[in-house]
Design an enzyme around this catalytic site. Structure first.
Site, mmCIF file in Angstrom:
data_model
loop_
_atom_site.group_PDB
_atom_site.id
_atom_site.type_symbol
_atom_site.label_atom_id
_atom_site.label_comp_id
_atom_site.label_asym_id
_atom_site.label_seq_id
_atom_site.Cartn_x
_atom_site.Cartn_y
_atom_site.Cartn_z
ATOM 1 N N GLY A 26 -52.155 8.089 6.560
ATOM 2 C CA GLY A 26 -50.749 7.865 6.257
ATOM 3 C C GLY A 26 -49.950 7.590 7.517
ATOM 4 O O GLY A 26 -50.495 7.228 8.563
ATOM 5 N N PHE A 27 -48.635 7.787 7.438
ATOM 6 C CA PHE A 27 -47.777 7.505 8.579
ATOM 7 C C PHE A 27 -48.175 8.332 9.802
ATOM 8 O O PHE A 27 -48.253 7.825 10.914
ATOM 9 C CB PHE A 27 -46.315 7.790 8.220
ATOM 10 C CG PHE A 27 -45.732 6.815 7.241
ATOM 11 C CD1 PHE A 27 -45.412 5.534 7.628
ATOM 12 C CD2 PHE A 27 -45.516 7.184 5.924
ATOM 13 C CE1 PHE A 27 -44.874 4.627 6.728
ATOM 14 C CE2 PHE A 27 -44.977 6.290 5.013
ATOM 15 C CZ PHE A 27 -44.653 5.002 5.416
ATOM 16 N N GLY A 28 -48.418 9.639 9.595
ATOM 17 C CA GLY A 28 -48.746 10.505 10.711
ATOM 18 C C GLY A 28 -50.096 10.200 11.317
ATOM 19 O O GLY A 28 -50.237 10.121 12.547
ATOM 20 N N VAL A 75 -62.782 14.602 2.180
ATOM 21 C CA VAL A 75 -62.960 15.820 2.968
ATOM 22 C C VAL A 75 -63.093 17.009 2.023
ATOM 23 O O VAL A 75 -62.291 17.174 1.098
ATOM 24 C CB VAL A 75 -61.787 16.026 3.936
ATOM 25 C CG1 VAL A 75 -61.892 17.378 4.641
ATOM 26 C CG2 VAL A 75 -61.738 14.899 4.964
ATOM 27 N N GLU A 108 -33.953 6.750 -7.300
ATOM 28 C CA GLU A 108 -34.412 5.367 -7.181
ATOM 29 C C GLU A 108 -35.152 4.916 -8.434
ATOM 30 O O GLU A 108 -34.977 3.786 -8.903
ATOM 31 C CB GLU A 108 -35.291 5.229 -5.939
ATOM 32 C CG GLU A 108 -34.500 5.369 -4.643
ATOM 33 C CD GLU A 108 -35.355 5.496 -3.403
ATOM 34 O OE1 GLU A 108 -34.797 5.376 -2.297
ATOM 35 O OE2 GLU A 108 -36.575 5.728 -3.525
#
Length: 468
Positions: A30-32, A96, A187
């Site tokens: 992901g982003f991290g 994992v 949203e």
């Protein structure tokens, strides 16, 4: 007897003396996780990034896939292609199953991977507050598969309504319930309203999609709890102007197949969307670590696991406090900042350099779109609403998309949607398990309170902030 931290450090030193590059394992693309990998580009480390999916998903725009504005490929990219030019990085698709901190290995269904440094960036999933059985009736929105399933349910509801001859069933099928008044819920509710009133308005003959009933339910007293109150109030007015029924300060007591129970009231719906809360992944269990109520691992100031300086936990997986003592929100900018910090700290350690040891979160603002030509932006002293806020929101999201192709595709699709009120991605890609017609035969009838728009609400919690 498991090796001590001193033994593990000695083993790493020996491997470095032998000329072997440090082994860095990153769990999560992901982003991290991506930010951490990229921060290690110029190191001589051997990086292995493991994710159970082969693609990175831009979650802030998933609701546009769910509402048929964008195609999945517009908001997702193969992780391999994103790291193809980074020669020290290997990408593996595996699940994992555990982490053995004593042996310094990550266990997966594809094998065991030893590490010298570990970055855990496994993100978050939906939280149903102990009622996990609700998940099959009210899917959340975290993955591409979730967005496609929600899109399928919304479009099928209109198709079922078109073919049925029962007036009550037609009305119920044209009712959509969104549970949760954070950015995702706001949203999603606004997008369904725009879809029904504009994109589908001329496509059907036996129903009027513009008359669809959209209900947004939130347990807190107002919408967008992480935003200033005036922006939450503006959001409510903007949604109600679009015909969305906003119910705050209420609780959902049950969710069944096509049915939401709010106190003693019952709402029969064609589709239900869950946007009420998130919970961290199973990382705390893998690490046998202390965690908060949402399952986020409690970490040190430098994002390392207590007593394990070789393990970093970042993003939605970590419980981190900002300089103001408040938890760092689980949003994309925060995850990217944590990933970059962890990667740079590991790189400094590998290079024998001393660097900052405390993560400092820099809040870049909160953004949420309400629908066409309406959004709210909180940049501290600067607050934007309406068309200006919507344009700013769009520019920010296009900027943070990965790759020129995605920026061009999304911009073109938005412009096309704006001019034509269209939706290119109105595809039902999975077969329905419910026969057309009679879709609500086994469902209870709507009681008078619900039909009249009783203000009862849901057991939800705004567990989101800003653009995730």
């Amino acid at each position: 007897m498991p090796p001590s931290d001193e033994d593990k450090r000695a083993g790493r030193a020996a491997s470095l003396e032998d000329g072997q590059p440090p082994r860095i394992v990153i769990i999560g693309g992901g982003f991290g996780g991506l930010a951490a990998a990229r921060a290690l580009t110029r190191t001589r480390a051997s990086i292995t990034l493991i994710d159970r999916q082969n693609h990175h998903c831009f979650q802030p725009l998933l609701y546009q896939v769910a509402s048929a504005t964008l195609n999945p490929a517009d908001v997702a990219w193969p992780i391999r292609s994103l790291l193809a030019s980074q020669r020290n990085a290997t990408v593996l698709t595996a699940e994992v199953t555990g982490i053995d901190t004593a042996q310094s290995v990550v266990q997966t269904d594809g094998g065991i991977f030893p590490y010298d440094h570990l970055v855990v960036a496994t993100g978050a999933t939906h939280a149903y507050f102990g009622r996990d059985e609700w998940a099959r009736h009210a899917p959340g929105l975290k993955r591409i598969e979730d967005a496609i399933e929600i899109r399928r349910r919304i479009l099928l509801a209109f198709e079922h309504a078109e073919i049925t001859t029962d007036a009550d069933e037609k009305c119920a099928l044209s009712t959509f319930v969104v549970i949760g008044g954070g950015p995702t819920g706001v949203e999603m509710a606004g997008a369904i309203a725009d879809m029904a009133q504009h994109a589908l308005a001329r496509d059907f003959r036996n129903i009027d999609p513009a008359a669809a009933r959209i209900i947004l339910i939130e347990a807190a007293p107002r919408l967008l709890a992480a935003f200033p109150e005036e922006l939450g109030d503006y959001t409510r007015r903007a949604l109600e102007k679009r015909g969305v029924e906003v119910r705050t300060g209420a609780r959902v007591t049950a969710i069944e197949d096509g049915v939401v129970k709010v106190g003693d009231a019952t709402i029969v719906a064609g589709a239900i969307v869950w946007a009420a809360g998130v919970a961290a992944s199973a990382a705390a269990d893998w690490l046998k670590a202390e965690h908060d109520r949402a399952g986020r691992v409690r970490v040190n100031a430098d994002l390392t696991l207590p007593d394990h300086p070789d393990i970093f936990v970042i993003g939605d997986t970590a419980a981190v406090l900002g300089a103001d003592g408040r938890p760092v929100p689980g949003i994309a900018p925060a995850a990217k900042q944590m990933g970059r910090f962890a990667g740079e700290l590991i790189a400094a350690r590998i290079g024998g350099r001393v660097t900052q040891t405390r993560f400092v979160y820099r809040h870049e603002g909160n953004l949420a779109t309400i629908g066409r030509k309406a959004a709210v932006v909180d940049l501290g002293r600067i607050k934007l609403t309406g068309l200006i806020g919507w344009l700013f929101w769009g520019l920010v999201h296009v900027y943070f998309l990965i790759g020129a192709r995605s920026r061009i595709a999304v911009t073109f699709n938005w412009l096309w949607d704006y001019v034509t009120f269209g939706r290119r991605a109105r595809l039902i890609t999975h077969p329905s398990t419910t026969p057309l017609g009679g879709a609500l035969a086994a469902r209870p009838t709507v009681d008078a309170a619900a039909a009249a728009g009783d203000s009862a609400g849901s057991s939800t919690r705004s567990a989101e902030a800003s653009w995730r």
